[in-house]
Design an enzyme around this catalytic site. Structure first.
Site, short mmCIF file in Angstrom:
data_model
loop_
_atom_site.label_atom_id
_atom_site.label_comp_id
_atom_site.label_asym_id
_atom_site.label_seq_id
_atom_site.Cartn_x
_atom_site.Cartn_y
_atom_site.Cartn_z
N HIS A 1 -21.69 17.68 10.89
CA HIS A 1 -21.49 18.58 9.75
C HIS A 1 -20.01 18.96 9.62
O HIS A 1 -19.38 19.37 10.58
CB HIS A 1 -22.34 19.85 9.96
CG HIS A 1 -22.18 20.85 8.88
ND1 HIS A 1 -22.10 22.19 9.14
CD2 HIS A 1 -22.08 20.72 7.54
CE1 HIS A 1 -21.96 22.85 8.01
NE2 HIS A 1 -21.95 21.97 7.02
N MET B 1 -8.35 11.71 -5.23
CA MET B 1 -6.89 11.69 -5.19
C MET B 1 -6.35 11.91 -6.59
O MET B 1 -6.78 11.24 -7.53
CB MET B 1 -6.36 10.36 -4.65
CG MET B 1 -4.84 10.29 -4.57
SD MET B 1 -4.21 8.64 -4.21
CE MET B 1 -4.61 8.49 -2.48
N TYR C 1 -6.33 4.78 -8.01
CA TYR C 1 -6.91 6.12 -7.76
C TYR C 1 -8.41 6.08 -7.49
O TYR C 1 -9.13 7.01 -7.81
CB TYR C 1 -6.56 7.10 -8.89
CG TYR C 1 -5.07 7.29 -8.99
CD1 TYR C 1 -4.41 8.11 -8.08
CD2 TYR C 1 -4.32 6.63 -9.96
CE1 TYR C 1 -3.03 8.27 -8.13
CE2 TYR C 1 -2.94 6.78 -10.02
CZ TYR C 1 -2.30 7.60 -9.10
OH TYR C 1 -0.93 7.74 -9.15
N ASP D 1 -21.72 18.47 2.02
CA ASP D 1 -21.65 19.80 2.63
C ASP D 1 -21.80 20.90 1.58
O ASP D 1 -20.92 21.10 0.74
CB ASP D 1 -20.32 19.96 3.36
CG ASP D 1 -20.26 21.19 4.24
OD1 ASP D 1 -21.11 22.09 4.09
OD2 ASP D 1 -19.35 21.25 5.08
N ASP E 1 -9.57 2.65 -2.14
CA ASP E 1 -9.45 1.41 -2.89
C ASP E 1 -8.63 0.39 -2.11
O ASP E 1 -8.17 0.65 -0.99
CB ASP E 1 -8.86 1.68 -4.28
CG ASP E 1 -7.47 2.31 -4.24
OD1 ASP E 1 -6.67 2.01 -3.33
OD2 ASP E 1 -7.17 3.11 -5.16
N TYR F 1 -3.29 11.51 2.00
CA TYR F 1 -2.97 10.66 3.15
C TYR F 1 -3.06 11.45 4.45
O TYR F 1 -3.62 10.97 5.44
CB TYR F 1 -1.56 10.08 3.04
CG TYR F 1 -1.35 9.06 1.94
CD1 TYR F 1 -2.41 8.41 1.33
CD2 TYR F 1 -0.08 8.75 1.51
CE1 TYR F 1 -2.20 7.48 0.32
CE2 TYR F 1 0.14 7.82 0.50
CZ TYR F 1 -0.92 7.18 -0.08
OH TYR F 1 -0.70 6.26 -1.07
#
Length: 150
Positions: free
Chosen positions: A22, A78, A135, A68, A30, A117
């Site tokens: 959890h 992103m 993206y 979650d 990509d 990143y």
């Protein structure tokens, strides 16, 4: 092949999904993402791959992994550099898969490219897709499955 398991979920990905706990983050990225170098820094320490589009991979993952519900944005995308509010087609398609899996609208959060990143390096694992569109990078935070009533 396994009964009831999406056939694009390979043994390595299933192992990682089962090993996550959890609140652990999974990165779906990509083909342009620096996946190999980032994956070496994750908890799992190696890159996982599924050769399919990002929306298809997210659909498969969410068929077995809950998001979650204790955080505002268990899925994040992103941001487009210089245009953080722009939603490319690949991100809209992934949003549709999230909404389908959850049975409701659950908008993704967004995260700036370099912050993405940094987060990816601290994640549990990285799954690189065959997605060629820019993206096509996402964070999915694992949720919990409640015990079954007896």
């Amino acid at each position: 092949m396994l009964k009831g398991i999406d056939p694009i979920l390979n043994a390595d990905v299933l192992y990682a999904l089962r090993s996550m706990g959890h609140g652990d983050d999974l990165i779906v990225c990509d083909t342009n993402f620096p996946a190999e170098s980032v994956a070496r820094q994750t908890v799992l320490g190696r890159l996982l791959r599924i050769d399919a589009s990002a929306p298809r991979v997210v659909r498969a993952i969410l068929s077995v992994m809950p998001l979650d519900s204790f955080v505002e944005h268990p899925a994040m995308r992103m941001e487009v550099v210089g245009k953080p509010d722009e939603i490319p087609a690949v991100q809209a398609e992934v949003q549709a898969e999230i909404d389908r899996a959850e049975g409701r609208s659950w908008p993704m959060g967004s995260i700036e490219r370099f912050a993405f990143y940094d987060l990816a390096k601290k994640s549990f694992c990285v799954v690189q897709t065959g997605e060629c569109r820019f993206y096509g990078c996402f964070v999915l935070k694992k949720g919990v499955i409640p015990p079954e009533a007896e």
